[in-house]
Design a protein around this motif. Sequence first.
Motif, PDB file in Angstrom:
ATOM      1  N   PRO A  67       0.780  -1.242   0.000  1.00 16.50           N
ATOM      2  CA  PRO A  67       0.000   0.000   0.000  1.00 16.50           C
ATOM      3  C   PRO A  67       0.812   1.292   0.000  1.00 16.50           C
ATOM      4  N   ASP A  68       1.983   1.325   0.619  1.00 15.62           N
ATOM      5  CA  ASP A  68       2.674   2.600   0.857  1.00 15.62           C
ATOM      6  C   ASP A  68       3.961   2.750   0.057  1.00 15.62           C
ATOM      7  N   GLU A  69       3.991   2.213  -1.156  1.00 15.59           N
ATOM      8  CA  GLU A  69       5.193   2.305  -1.980  1.00 15.59           C
ATOM      9  C   GLU A  69       5.271   3.666  -2.684  1.00 15.59           C
ATOM     10  N   LYS A  70       6.488   4.123  -2.962  1.00 15.16           N
ATOM     11  CA  LYS A  70       6.685   5.426  -3.606  1.00 15.16           C
ATOM     12  C   LYS A  70       6.127   5.439  -5.027  1.00 15.16           C
ATOM     13  N   ILE A  71       6.273   4.318  -5.726  1.00 13.21           N
ATOM     14  CA  ILE A  71       5.804   4.218  -7.109  1.00 13.21           C
ATOM     15  C   ILE A  71       4.455   3.512  -7.148  1.00 13.21           C
ATOM     16  N   LYS A  72       3.480   4.121  -7.786  1.00 17.92           N
ATOM     17  CA  LYS A  72       2.193   3.495  -8.032  1.00 17.92           C
ATOM     18  C   LYS A  72       2.099   3.187  -9.529  1.00 17.92           C
ATOM     19  N   LEU A  73       1.956   1.915  -9.858  1.00 14.55           N
ATOM     20  CA  LEU A  73       1.947   1.525 -11.261  1.00 14.55           C
ATOM     21  C   LEU A  73       0.695   2.021 -11.974  1.00 14.55           C
ATOM     22  N   VAL A  74       0.845   2.257 -13.280  1.00 16.38           N
ATOM     23  CA  VAL A  74      -0.286   2.673 -14.105  1.00 16.38           C
ATOM     24  C   VAL A  74      -1.246   1.497 -14.265  1.00 16.38           C
ATOM     25  N   ALA A  75      -2.374   1.756 -14.901  1.00 14.25           N
ATOM     26  CA  ALA A  75      -3.362   0.699 -15.142  1.00 14.25           C
ATOM     27  C   ALA A  75      -2.743  -0.420 -15.980  1.00 14.25           C
ATOM     28  N   ASP A  76      -3.316  -1.628 -15.842  1.00  8.02           N
ATOM     29  CA  ASP A  76      -2.752  -2.802 -16.505  1.00  8.02           C
ATOM     30  C   ASP A  76      -2.546  -2.609 -18.004  1.00  8.02           C
ATOM     31  N   ASP A  77      -3.520  -1.980 -18.662  1.00  8.24           N
ATOM     32  CA  ASP A  77      -3.417  -1.834 -20.116  1.00  8.24           C
ATOM     33  C   ASP A  77      -2.437  -0.741 -20.538  1.00  8.24           C
ATOM     34  N   LYS A  78      -1.852  -0.043 -19.554  1.00  3.50           N
ATOM     35  CA  LYS A  78      -0.862   0.993 -19.856  1.00  3.50           C
ATOM     36  C   LYS A  78       0.575   0.519 -19.593  1.00  3.50           C
ATOM     37  N   ILE A  79       0.729  -0.711 -19.088  1.00  9.00           N
ATOM     38  CA  ILE A  79       2.064  -1.239 -18.818  1.00  9.00           C
ATOM     39  C   ILE A  79       2.844  -1.347 -20.126  1.00  9.00           C
ATOM     40  N   ARG A  80       4.033  -0.712 -20.148  1.00  8.45           N
ATOM     41  CA  ARG A  80       4.846  -0.669 -21.369  1.00  8.45           C
ATOM     42  C   ARG A  80       5.785  -1.860 -21.491  1.00  8.45           C
ATOM     43  N   ARG A  81       6.274  -2.356 -20.347  1.00 10.23           N
ATOM     44  CA  ARG A  81       7.291  -3.395 -20.387  1.00 10.23           C
ATOM     45  C   ARG A  81       7.170  -4.273 -19.147  1.00 10.23           C
ATOM     46  N   VAL A  82       7.338  -5.571 -19.327  1.00  6.88           N
ATOM     47  CA  VAL A  82       7.366  -6.522 -18.220  1.00  6.88           C
ATOM     48  C   VAL A  82       8.783  -7.073 -18.114  1.00  6.88           C
ATOM     49  N   VAL A  83       9.390  -6.917 -16.945  1.00  7.06           N
ATOM     50  CA  VAL A  83      10.737  -7.432 -16.702  1.00  7.06           C
ATOM     51  C   VAL A  83      10.614  -8.646 -15.796  1.00  7.06           C
ATOM     52  N   MET A  84      10.986  -9.820 -16.316  1.00  3.53           N
ATOM     53  CA  MET A  84      10.971 -11.044 -15.526  1.00  3.53           C
ATOM     54  C   MET A  84      12.375 -11.261 -14.973  1.00  3.53           C
ATOM     55  N   CYS A  85      12.471 -11.453 -13.661  1.00  5.80           N
ATOM     56  CA  CYS A  85      13.784 -11.572 -13.039  1.00  5.80           C
ATOM     57  C   CYS A  85      13.701 -12.532 -11.866  1.00  5.80           C
ATOM     58  N   SER A  86      14.853 -12.813 -11.271  1.00  9.82           N
ATOM     59  CA  SER A  86      14.882 -13.682 -10.102  1.00  9.82           C
ATOM     60  C   SER A  86      15.965 -13.203  -9.150  1.00  9.82           C
ATOM     61  N   GLY A  87      15.766 -13.480  -7.864  1.00  9.68           N
ATOM     62  CA  GLY A  87      16.793 -13.178  -6.878  1.00  9.68           C
ATOM     63  C   GLY A  87      16.956 -11.702  -6.566  1.00  9.68           C
ATOM     64  N   LYS A  88      18.153 -11.358  -6.064  1.00  7.43           N
ATOM     65  CA  LYS A  88      18.438 -10.020  -5.575  1.00  7.43           C
ATOM     66  C   LYS A  88      18.308  -8.941  -6.646  1.00  7.43           C
ATOM     67  N   VAL A  89      18.489  -9.318  -7.912  1.00  6.53           N
ATOM     68  CA  VAL A  89      18.409  -8.328  -8.978  1.00  6.53           C
ATOM     69  C   VAL A  89      17.032  -7.652  -8.998  1.00  6.53           C
ATOM     70  N   VAL A 102       9.788   5.770 -12.629  1.00 10.46           N
ATOM     71  CA  VAL A 102       9.126   5.037 -13.721  1.00 10.46           C
ATOM     72  C   VAL A 102       7.947   4.250 -13.158  1.00 10.46           C
ATOM     73  N   ASN A 103       6.777   4.385 -13.781  1.00 14.70           N
ATOM     74  CA  ASN A 103       5.592   3.705 -13.252  1.00 14.70           C
ATOM     75  C   ASN A 103       4.883   2.821 -14.275  1.00 14.70           C
ATOM     76  N   ASP A 104       5.517   2.593 -15.438  1.00 14.03           N
ATOM     77  CA  ASP A 104       4.882   1.750 -16.457  1.00 14.03           C
ATOM     78  C   ASP A 104       5.726   0.529 -16.812  1.00 14.03           C
ATOM     79  N   VAL A 105       6.637   0.133 -15.909  1.00 15.89           N
ATOM     80  CA  VAL A 105       7.444  -1.082 -16.068  1.00 15.89           C
ATOM     81  C   VAL A 105       7.102  -2.026 -14.929  1.00 15.89           C
ATOM     82  N   TYR A 106       6.676  -3.234 -15.262  1.00 12.85           N
ATOM     83  CA  TYR A 106       6.238  -4.213 -14.264  1.00 12.85           C
ATOM     84  C   TYR A 106       7.364  -5.207 -13.999  1.00 12.85           C
ATOM     85  N   LEU A 107       7.688  -5.438 -12.716  1.00 16.73           N
ATOM     86  CA  LEU A 107       8.740  -6.374 -12.319  1.00 16.73           C
ATOM     87  C   LEU A 107       8.093  -7.659 -11.789  1.00 16.73           C
ATOM     88  N   LEU A 108       8.289  -8.736 -12.525  1.00 15.45           N
ATOM     89  CA  LEU A 108       7.697 -10.029 -12.177  1.00 15.45           C
ATOM     90  C   LEU A 108       8.798 -10.993 -11.747  1.00 15.45           C
TER      91      LEU A 108
END
Length: 209
Positions: A67-89, A102-108
């Motif tokens: 709830p209290d994160e500095k970045i609030k992501l845009v709506a789902d249909d506005k997501i520009r890029r999905v970054v799939m990663c693992s671990g500390k990165v 940046v609020n239109d990059v999703y980290l999965l």
Amino acid sequence: MQVANCTTPANYFHILRRQLHRDIRKPLILMTTKSLLRHKRAVSRLDEMGPDTTFHRLLWDDAQMLPDEKIKLVADDKIRRVVMCSGKVYYDLYEEREKRGVNDVYLLRIEQLYPVPLKGAGAGAWPLQQGGIHVVPGGAAQHGRLRVPGKPYLEWVLNQLGAKSKRPTYAGRAGLGGDRDRPDVSASQAAQGFAGRGARVVFHRHGRA
């Protein structure tokens, strides 16, 4: 065999508990780095290890779930890029995204590297259906000791979902993604890919695990 790279105390707890209570016996290889023991963001609530909680093969973006994160992501249909990663990165990218606003990059996060969580990726169809897909390995994969897993499976999921991007772009140590002539760059240079549209970046984290 099972291979995992957990990023939260709760998921680490649950994968060990699952290993003890499973009816089947398969080797479990954990690649979680020691640095996450003292990382300020690698925390879990007590209720995440309570009754009716389980191990998660994939974890969604904290900017959407907390709830209290500095970045609030845009709506789902506005997501520009999905970054799939693992671990500390994941935490490295998360902090750099906050710095850049940046609020239109999703980290999965991929918590279980093998077997590849195809069902989980399908259930999380909404982020994968959006803009370009980038795969950033972490830990041993990032330092050349493990090939990036699951690329054919990920392409299959993306085609089944009818995603805009049918093939993921690798962003990591030169050579692992098939482009051996591409040089490594620093973390700050790699994070510029957040701002650039369609840019291909190489991510290489220096320092101790």
